[in-house]
Design an enzyme around this catalytic site. Structure first.
Site, PDB file in Angstrom:
ATOM      1  N   CYS A  58       0.893  -1.252   0.020  1.00 19.32           N
ATOM      2  CA  CYS A  58       0.118   0.166   0.082  1.00 19.32           C
ATOM      3  C   CYS A  58       0.885   1.390   0.054  1.00 19.32           C
ATOM      4  O   CYS A  58       0.248   2.333   0.130  1.00 19.32           O
ATOM      5  CB  CYS A  58      -1.079   0.065   1.061  1.00 19.32           C
ATOM      6  SG  CYS A  58      -0.472  -0.542   2.589  1.00 19.32           S
ATOM      7  N   HIS A  78      -2.776  -5.907   4.184  1.00 17.68           N
ATOM      8  CA  HIS A  78      -2.093  -7.131   3.632  1.00 17.68           C
ATOM      9  C   HIS A  78      -1.648  -8.124   4.398  1.00 17.68           C
ATOM     10  O   HIS A  78      -1.354  -9.177   3.911  1.00 17.68           O
ATOM     11  CB  HIS A  78      -1.012  -6.519   2.572  1.00 17.68           C
ATOM     12  CG  HIS A  78      -1.738  -5.624   1.335  1.00 17.68           C
ATOM     13  ND1 HIS A  78      -1.616  -4.150   1.644  1.00 17.68           N
ATOM     14  CD2 HIS A  78      -2.283  -5.843   0.334  1.00 17.68           C
ATOM     15  CE1 HIS A  78      -2.166  -3.503   0.541  1.00 17.68           C
ATOM     16  NE2 HIS A  78      -2.594  -4.600  -0.240  1.00 17.68           N
ATOM     17  N   LYS A 109     -12.197 -10.952   2.526  1.00 20.60           N
ATOM     18  CA  LYS A 109     -11.411 -10.195   1.553  1.00 20.60           C
ATOM     19  C   LYS A 109     -10.794 -11.158   0.307  1.00 20.60           C
ATOM     20  O   LYS A 109     -10.541 -11.964   0.410  1.00 20.60           O
ATOM     21  CB  LYS A 109     -10.139  -9.497   2.114  1.00 20.60           C
ATOM     22  CG  LYS A 109      -9.647  -8.448   1.242  1.00 20.60           C
ATOM     23  CD  LYS A 109      -8.802  -7.763   2.298  1.00 20.60           C
ATOM     24  CE  LYS A 109      -8.034  -6.418   1.630  1.00 20.60           C
ATOM     25  NZ  LYS A 109      -6.851  -6.729   0.643  1.00 20.60           N
TER      26      LYS A 109
END
Ligand code: MSP
Length: 623
Positions: free
Chosen positions: A133, A150, A295
């Protein structure tokens, strides 16, 4: 005189083109497109921007893994995102890429303005960084030193860096957020940001020296701009900043996902305050599209490819489903079963079937023209509903609740269906049948115009069939289809046949089993491996492992460090030094006993190293 149109600027985030787009990217683009189209329908002069975020270490590494130069890599990958927009009917006005000249120009102008304000200084940065990110995390945000999004280990980074005095803007930001209720939507996100702003706001490191792939600082070229400082400016580059014309569309509504709300409100907000530019009108934060309540994940194989879904169903069906299923602002779940259910039982059952029945009846009984009518109570009721639906849809859209606006429109379709059933034109006398068809066709015009932003392909077919060439926002909810207008009977949608879909699935599964099946790999799979010849420049003992060497290999202008197990099978440093070897260069970098390995040396199972028969150029590819 050309009438003055109110402007409206809406943007999506710009995506990292490090891999192909997934359903989350598609969701954001579709939602933004629905709002943009709705605004155009209302008569606004809309500027809708989307694009790709192409600088930074993440992109440099992804390019390296693909064996490509960064520019070539992003040129190719960015096309997938553009293509996605075309496939999903995304009506963007500008696709902006951060490697474009016009963008660099805007970034440098912002940097200059911020510097002039005295908000840039040099210091040293130490922090825990997530490459995925491109963000540093504090201990409070990541106590276990894992990225909260993550779940990967954070990398410790220490380097000379230029800083932006973001801390200076904390008070003004808090005041702005408190005063402007529509600056961060929905409210839950607004509260989250406000509560994070109760902690002291630190200055932001905005330059890097450890890699090259970015915009160099104009006053110290050893540094490249931090990718977020660079990327956020895209919203201004897209509308012509630093030229004055940017003011025509600024301030914007930024549509973004919940993971980057901080960047768009606090970081972007302070940059703008420092540069003396008004803050965005709204940062509209949407939730995540999940699969099976979780996710999407590469390792679990749950990343959904929107192009595949589009091909299997249609762009309209995917757009309709996402807008209808997910309460805007919250997380939602994607499943094909739910998509089939919503499309068949809401879009087609409520709207598509009614459209066919009414137009077909007009064709068969009134010579393909809108009949004339006599209004009674039931018709007046439908007329009122048409007005109410437009008003409520507009109200929901003001709050950016694309899901609720759609529900409202569908409920009008449901009411018109009931009316049609009650009037039974097939049993009624000609005059009553004419009234029913006239009323239904007019209501269908209203419904279709309002549905246009959601299902643009079908709506355009439907409007053509109804002979509607243009419309104004003010006449959307009136009986504007005049008797005598020629119309066509059309089937707008094909009901999704579950059996047909599962046959298609079986077929593609068989094909992929055939191609993947144990014994063989596809030629494309082999081609994805980037193997090159390199020369060993340096060999050291691994500091934490007896049987490993740390080897530096020149693979043609680029030196890679590899951790290799050759020591354990009897190779000496001298035997390796100067040797030409074969390196798998696009293997994901990994840390082995604390040392980074950026590739792999190829050797036989018995430990014999592969080496070319005669000396060749370093970097030459193996095929
Ligand atoms: N490049 C940055 C944004 C810079 S904007 C100046 C970035 N890129 S991204 O590719 O990771 O994400 C792009 C957008 O997709 C973000 O708004 C992100 O929240 C959104 N999504 C990523 N995964 C998502 C889902 N699973 N569901 C919905 N949207 C999500 O961040």
């Amino acid at each position: 005189m050309i009438p003055f149109k109110k402007t409206f600027f809406i943007s999506t985030a710009i995506d990292y083109p490090s891999s192909k787009p997934h359903l989350g990217h598609a969701y954001e683009k579709i939602s933004t497109d629905i709002i943009a189209r709705f605004r155009r329908l209302q008569g606004f002069d809309v500027h809708f921007s989307t694009g790709t975020d192409e600088h930074g270490i993440k992109m440099q590494r992804s390019a390296g893994r693909a064996g490509k130069a960064p520019q070539q890599f992003v040129d190719e990958m960015s096309l997938h995102f553009k293509e996605l927009c075309e496939r999903l009917g995304i009506s963007y006005d500008d696709f902006i890429r951060t490697t474009e000249q016009r963008h660099t120009k805007a970034v440098l102008a912002i940097y200059k303005a911020v510097k002039k304000r005295g908000d840039i200084y040099k210091g040293t940065y130490t922090g825990n960084y997530c490459v995925e990110c491109e963000t540093f995390y504090t201990e409070t945000e990541a106590p276990d030193r894992q990225c909260p999004t993550h779940k990967k280990n954070l990398e410790e980074v220490k380097e000379e860096s230029y800083f932006f005095r973001m801390g200076r803007y904390q008070k003004r930001l808090v005041a702005h957020i408190k005063k402007n209720k529509d600056f961060i939507v929905p409210e839950s996100r607004r509260n989250e940001i406000l509560s994070r702003l109760e902690e002291p706001l630190h200055d932001l490191s905005i330059s890097r020296t450890t890699f090259k792939w970015g915009i160099p600082l104009p006053d110290d070229k050893r540094h490249v701009m931090y990718v977020w400082f660079d990327a956020l400016v895209n919203y201004l580059s897209s509308i012509g900043y630093p030229e004055k014309r940017y003011k025509k569309y600024w301030p914007a509504v930024h549509v973004i996902g919940k993971d980057i709300a901080w960047h768009h409100t606090v970081i972007w907000g302070s940059i703008l305050l420092s540069a003396g530019i008004p803050l965005p009108k709204t940062v509209l934060v949407h939730g995540f599209v999940n699969v099976g309540g979780e996710k999407m994940s590469k390792s679990r194989g749950t990343v959904i490819d929107p192009v595949h879904i589009k091909k299997k169903y249609s762009s309209d069906y995917l757009r309709f489903f996402l807008a209808r299923e997910i309460p805007f602002g919250e997380d939602g779940d994607f499943s094909e079963d739910a998509l089939i259910d919503r499309v068949n039982n809401e879009l087609i059952a409520n709207y598509g079937n009614l459209f066919y029945r009414a137009t077909h009846f007009a064709k068969a009984n009134f010579g393909g023209a809108v009949p004339s009518a006599k209004h009674g109570n039931d018709e007046r009721y439908i007329a009122q509903l048409m007005k109410k639906t437009k008003k409520n849809a507009e109200k929901h859209m003001e709050q950016y609740r694309i899901d609720l606006a759609l529900k409202e429109i569908l409920s009008l379709a449901g009411e018109v269906n009931k009316y049609f059933q009650k009037k039974k034109p097939w049993d009624a006398d000609k005059k009553d049948a004419a009234t029913c068809i006239y009323t239904s066709l007019n209501a269908l015009r209203t419904i279709t115009l309002l549905l246009q932003p959601y299902v643009p392909e079908a709506a355009s077919k439907a409007l053509k069939a109804l002979g509607v060439k243009s419309s104004k926002w003010s006449d959307i909810d009136i009986f504007a289809l005049k008797p005598g207008t020629n119309i066509d009977a059309v089937i707008l949608f094909k009901k999704i046949d579950e059996e047909e879909i599962s046959r298609k699935d079986e077929l593609s599964e068989t094909q992929s089993v055939l191609s993947k099946g144990g014994k063989y790999v596809k030629f494309e799979d082999f081609q994805r491996m980037d193997m090159r010849i390199g020369t060993v420049l340096d060999v050291k003992d691994h500091p934490n492992a007896d049987k490993l060497f740390l080897v530096k290999v020149d693979i043609g202008g680029e030196v890679r460090q590899l951790v290799v197990g050759l020591k354990g099978i009897g190779y000496t440093k001298e035997q390796l030094l100067g040797k030409q070897v074969v390196v798998l260069t696009n293997l994901e970098p990994a840390k082995l006993r604390g040392e980074v390995s950026e590739g792999m040396l190829l050797a036989c199972d018995d430990g014999t190293l592969l080496t070319p028969e005669k000396k060749v150029k370093d970097g030459i590819k193996i095929r």
